[in-house]
Design an enzyme around this catalytic site. Sequence first.
Site, PDB file in Angstrom:
ATOM      1  N   TYR A  35       1.105  -1.222  -0.305  1.00 42.13           N
ATOM      2  CA  TYR A  35      -0.244  -0.467  -0.230  1.00 42.13           C
ATOM      3  C   TYR A  35       0.987   1.247  -0.154  1.00 42.13           C
ATOM      4  O   TYR A  35       0.522   1.473  -1.045  1.00 42.13           O
ATOM      5  CB  TYR A  35      -0.684   0.093   1.191  1.00 42.13           C
ATOM      6  CG  TYR A  35      -1.814   1.278   1.476  1.00 42.13           C
ATOM      7  CD1 TYR A  35      -2.097   1.828   0.684  1.00 42.13           C
ATOM      8  CD2 TYR A  35      -1.589   1.003   2.451  1.00 42.13           C
ATOM      9  CE1 TYR A  35      -3.070   2.901   0.531  1.00 42.13           C
ATOM     10  CE2 TYR A  35      -2.204   2.439   3.330  1.00 42.13           C
ATOM     11  CZ  TYR A  35      -3.547   3.527   2.424  1.00 42.13           C
ATOM     12  OH  TYR A  35      -3.733   4.704   2.525  1.00 42.13           O
ATOM     13  N   ILE A  36       1.517   1.371   0.846  1.00 48.24           N
ATOM     14  CA  ILE A  36       2.502   2.398   1.816  1.00 48.24           C
ATOM     15  C   ILE A  36       3.466   2.801  -0.225  1.00 48.24           C
ATOM     16  O   ILE A  36       3.994   3.535  -0.185  1.00 48.24           O
ATOM     17  CB  ILE A  36       3.047   3.132   2.579  1.00 48.24           C
ATOM     18  CG1 ILE A  36       1.353   2.634   3.128  1.00 48.24           C
ATOM     19  CG2 ILE A  36       3.703   4.465   2.460  1.00 48.24           C
ATOM     20  CD1 ILE A  36       2.347   2.751   5.048  1.00 48.24           C
ATOM     21  N   GLY A  60       1.816  -7.955  -1.080  1.00 46.61           N
ATOM     22  CA  GLY A  60       1.209  -7.110  -2.089  1.00 46.61           C
ATOM     23  C   GLY A  60       1.248  -7.139  -3.273  1.00 46.61           C
ATOM     24  O   GLY A  60       0.485  -8.554  -3.582  1.00 46.61           O
ATOM     25  N   PHE A  94      10.448  -0.950   2.850  1.00 43.89           N
ATOM     26  CA  PHE A  94       8.822  -0.938   3.610  1.00 43.89           C
ATOM     27  C   PHE A  94       8.167  -2.258   3.499  1.00 43.89           C
ATOM     28  O   PHE A  94       7.146  -2.529   4.664  1.00 43.89           O
ATOM     29  CB  PHE A  94       7.552  -0.753   2.432  1.00 43.89           C
ATOM     30  CG  PHE A  94       7.830   1.194   2.381  1.00 43.89           C
ATOM     31  CD1 PHE A  94       7.194   1.411   2.977  1.00 43.89           C
ATOM     32  CD2 PHE A  94       8.199   1.260   0.889  1.00 43.89           C
ATOM     33  CE1 PHE A  94       6.283   2.643   2.538  1.00 43.89           C
ATOM     34  CE2 PHE A  94       8.131   2.748   0.667  1.00 43.89           C
ATOM     35  CZ  PHE A  94       7.305   3.124   0.933  1.00 43.89           C
ATOM     36  N   ALA A  95       9.499  -3.480   3.165  1.00 43.79           N
ATOM     37  CA  ALA A  95       8.606  -5.085   3.086  1.00 43.79           C
ATOM     38  C   ALA A  95       8.234  -5.354   4.706  1.00 43.79           C
ATOM     39  O   ALA A  95      10.015  -5.189   5.247  1.00 43.79           O
ATOM     40  CB  ALA A  95       9.621  -5.410   2.753  1.00 43.79           C
ATOM     41  N   ASN A 113      10.173 -12.670   9.603  1.00 41.95           N
ATOM     42  CA  ASN A 113       9.914 -11.735   8.857  1.00 41.95           C
ATOM     43  C   ASN A 113      10.734  -9.984   8.999  1.00 41.95           C
ATOM     44  O   ASN A 113      11.284  -9.853   7.836  1.00 41.95           O
ATOM     45  CB  ASN A 113       8.368 -11.167   7.545  1.00 41.95           C
ATOM     46  CG  ASN A 113       8.740 -11.103   6.830  1.00 41.95           C
ATOM     47  OD1 ASN A 113       8.703 -11.086   6.124  1.00 41.95           O
ATOM     48  ND2 ASN A 113       7.771 -10.289   7.060  1.00 41.95           N
ATOM     49  N   TYR A 162       4.200  -6.852  16.773  1.00 47.13           N
ATOM     50  CA  TYR A 162       4.834  -5.823  16.257  1.00 47.13           C
ATOM     51  C   TYR A 162       5.242  -5.022  16.336  1.00 47.13           C
ATOM     52  O   TYR A 162       6.936  -4.355  15.208  1.00 47.13           O
ATOM     53  CB  TYR A 162       3.171  -5.257  14.702  1.00 47.13           C
ATOM     54  CG  TYR A 162       3.385  -4.516  13.956  1.00 47.13           C
ATOM     55  CD1 TYR A 162       3.909  -5.053  12.763  1.00 47.13           C
ATOM     56  CD2 TYR A 162       3.124  -3.198  14.246  1.00 47.13           C
ATOM     57  CE1 TYR A 162       4.292  -3.159  12.080  1.00 47.13           C
ATOM     58  CE2 TYR A 162       3.047  -2.145  13.287  1.00 47.13           C
ATOM     59  CZ  TYR A 162       3.414  -2.298  11.822  1.00 47.13           C
ATOM     60  OH  TYR A 162       4.093  -1.511  11.015  1.00 47.13           O
ATOM     61  N   ARG A 302     -10.919  -3.670  21.486  1.00 44.74           N
ATOM     62  CA  ARG A 302      -9.825  -4.441  20.462  1.00 44.74           C
ATOM     63  C   ARG A 302      -8.659  -4.659  21.594  1.00 44.74           C
ATOM     64  O   ARG A 302      -7.922  -3.661  22.210  1.00 44.74           O
ATOM     65  CB  ARG A 302      -9.558  -4.170  19.128  1.00 44.74           C
ATOM     66  CG  ARG A 302      -9.226  -5.003  18.683  1.00 44.74           C
ATOM     67  CD  ARG A 302      -8.389  -4.804  17.126  1.00 44.74           C
ATOM     68  NE  ARG A 302      -7.722  -2.811  16.803  1.00 44.74           N
ATOM     69  CZ  ARG A 302      -7.112  -2.858  16.221  1.00 44.74           C
ATOM     70  NH1 ARG A 302      -8.492  -3.654  14.592  1.00 44.74           N
ATOM     71  NH2 ARG A 302      -7.017  -1.913  15.959  1.00 44.74           N
TER      72      ARG A 302
HETATM   73  N1  UDP Z   1     -11.822   0.374  14.628  1.00 41.14           N
HETATM   74  C1  UDP Z   1     -13.007  -0.354  14.909  1.00 41.14           C
HETATM   75  N2  UDP Z   1     -13.560  -1.599  14.026  1.00 41.14           N
HETATM   76  C2  UDP Z   1     -12.718  -1.901  13.714  1.00 41.14           C
HETATM   77  C3  UDP Z   1     -11.333  -1.266  13.166  1.00 41.14           C
HETATM   78  C4  UDP Z   1     -10.808  -0.501  13.604  1.00 41.14           C
HETATM   79  O1  UDP Z   1     -13.751   0.037  15.880  1.00 41.14           O
HETATM   80  O2  UDP Z   1     -13.104  -2.470  12.370  1.00 41.14           O
HETATM   81  C5  UDP Z   1     -11.276   1.526  14.747  1.00 41.14           C
HETATM   82  C6  UDP Z   1     -10.235   0.369  16.806  1.00 41.14           C
HETATM   83  O3  UDP Z   1      -9.898   0.652  17.585  1.00 41.14           O
HETATM   84  C7  UDP Z   1      -9.141   2.236  16.557  1.00 41.14           C
HETATM   85  C8  UDP Z   1      -9.107   2.515  14.611  1.00 41.14           C
HETATM   86  O4  UDP Z   1     -10.619   2.627  14.030  1.00 41.14           O
HETATM   87  O5  UDP Z   1      -9.715   2.459  17.139  1.00 41.14           O
HETATM   88  C9  UDP Z   1      -8.521   2.554  13.599  1.00 41.14           C
HETATM   89  O6  UDP Z   1      -7.787   1.357  13.758  1.00 41.14           O
HETATM   90  P1  UDP Z   1      -7.098   0.857  12.033  1.00 41.14           P
HETATM   91  O7  UDP Z   1      -6.968  -0.688  12.469  1.00 41.14           O
HETATM   92  O8  UDP Z   1      -7.690   1.265  11.474  1.00 41.14           O
HETATM   93  O9  UDP Z   1      -5.921   1.709  13.047  1.00 41.14           O
HETATM   94  P2  UDP Z   1      -4.773   0.994  13.900  1.00 41.14           P
HETATM   95  O10 UDP Z   1      -5.221   2.908  15.213  1.00 41.14           O
HETATM   96  O11 UDP Z   1      -4.931  -0.167  15.072  1.00 41.14           O
HETATM   97  O12 UDP Z   1      -2.869   1.158  13.693  1.00 41.14           O
END
Ligand code: UDP
Length: 350
Positions: A35-36, A60, A94-95, A113, A162, A302
């Site tokens: 992507y980026i 990719g 980026f990889a 990786n 990560y 999450r």
């Molecule tokens: N988020 C959400 N539902 C989803 C995916 C993401 O509510 O299905 C929320 C997630 O909890 C975070 C924000 O959206 O607060 C951005 O999440 P994303 O995974 O896009 O990027 P991150 O911040 O994890 O890098």
Amino acid sequence: MPGQTTRSGRARRRAPARRYNRIVPNILVTGGAGYIGSLTTYQLLQRGFEVLVVDDLSRGHRQNVPPHLLRVVHLQETAALAPLLAGVDAVVHFAAFIAVGESAREPELYFSNNVGGTLSLLAAMARAGVKRLVFSSTAAVYGNPETIPIPEDAPLAPVSPYGESKLIVERMLRQLDEFRGLRSVALRYFNACGALPEAGLGEQHEPETHLIPLLLRAVDSGEPVKIFGEDYPTPDGTCIRDYIHVTDLAQAHLAALDYLLEGGASGVFNAGTGRGQSVMEVMRAVEEVTGRKVPYVIAPRRPGDAAELVADSAKLRRTLGWKPVRSDLHRIVQDAWEFYQSARAGASRP
Ligand code: UDP
């Protein structure tokens, strides 16, 4: 001077390739089919750089790169990388695997990786005498930060394999600066999003985990998207993030390259806009752009999500002379929606 015609039909002068000692720089881009990486490759080519892309196509997409510029090689194949690095002035790396949740389930995969792959690349660069690197790092190196906006000298405490894998590479780069003379810029990305629909480039992760593509998918399919938590200590209870348009992020890589090619010292820089938006604000922007309601359900938080992640991007602006120009949330969503619709139309063609 070559000209270019914009979509509105206006003739625009293309920015000339900056020439260092009158030689057009040779750039190797790893992960340039992602992507980026693909957006950055596109901008490098627009600027007139010589570019070669290395990508193993595990995540990719082949169609993201002009075929004659793509070499399908895995980063761990050090011997195969070496000849591709001959005469290269700088590498943009980026990889990597990028899914936080997957990294928690498969930490070894991420260390192998992201750390192992980078180590192999660095060994090949050392052999070839390549001394400049722009590296994709992440705001995940901060874990759950204590101060917002986050400065680069905030405590580094990743909470996922990560984030840890990226921090380990940043630390290796510090040592290689000292002991190998490798000059590097690590860009700590905040939330990359948006697309460049006129170039056919945008976000296509499988499985998709990012908010904006999932909101667009929900609008399109009618299947509700899950909102991960509405009980965070933020004004509307949903998480706040710093959403940066992918073209602005790509531009930060070009600024970093200019800086390194002009003899700049190694450094780490936050790559964000400095402005935060909540999940609900993003959802409202999606509704305004698409003219449709987003079906959603509130789900539990999450694991690993910080309440708020917003960059202090002053260092990037000051040192590299960078500023975001396309990161308005409406513009981000408009571009992402246009790309989503054309990718979908392409996928349903026989
Ligand atoms: N988020 C959400 N539902 C989803 C995916 C993401 O509510 O299905 C929320 C997630 O909890 C975070 C924000 O959206 O607060 C951005 O999440 P994303 O995974 O896009 O990027 P991150 O911040 O994890 O890098």
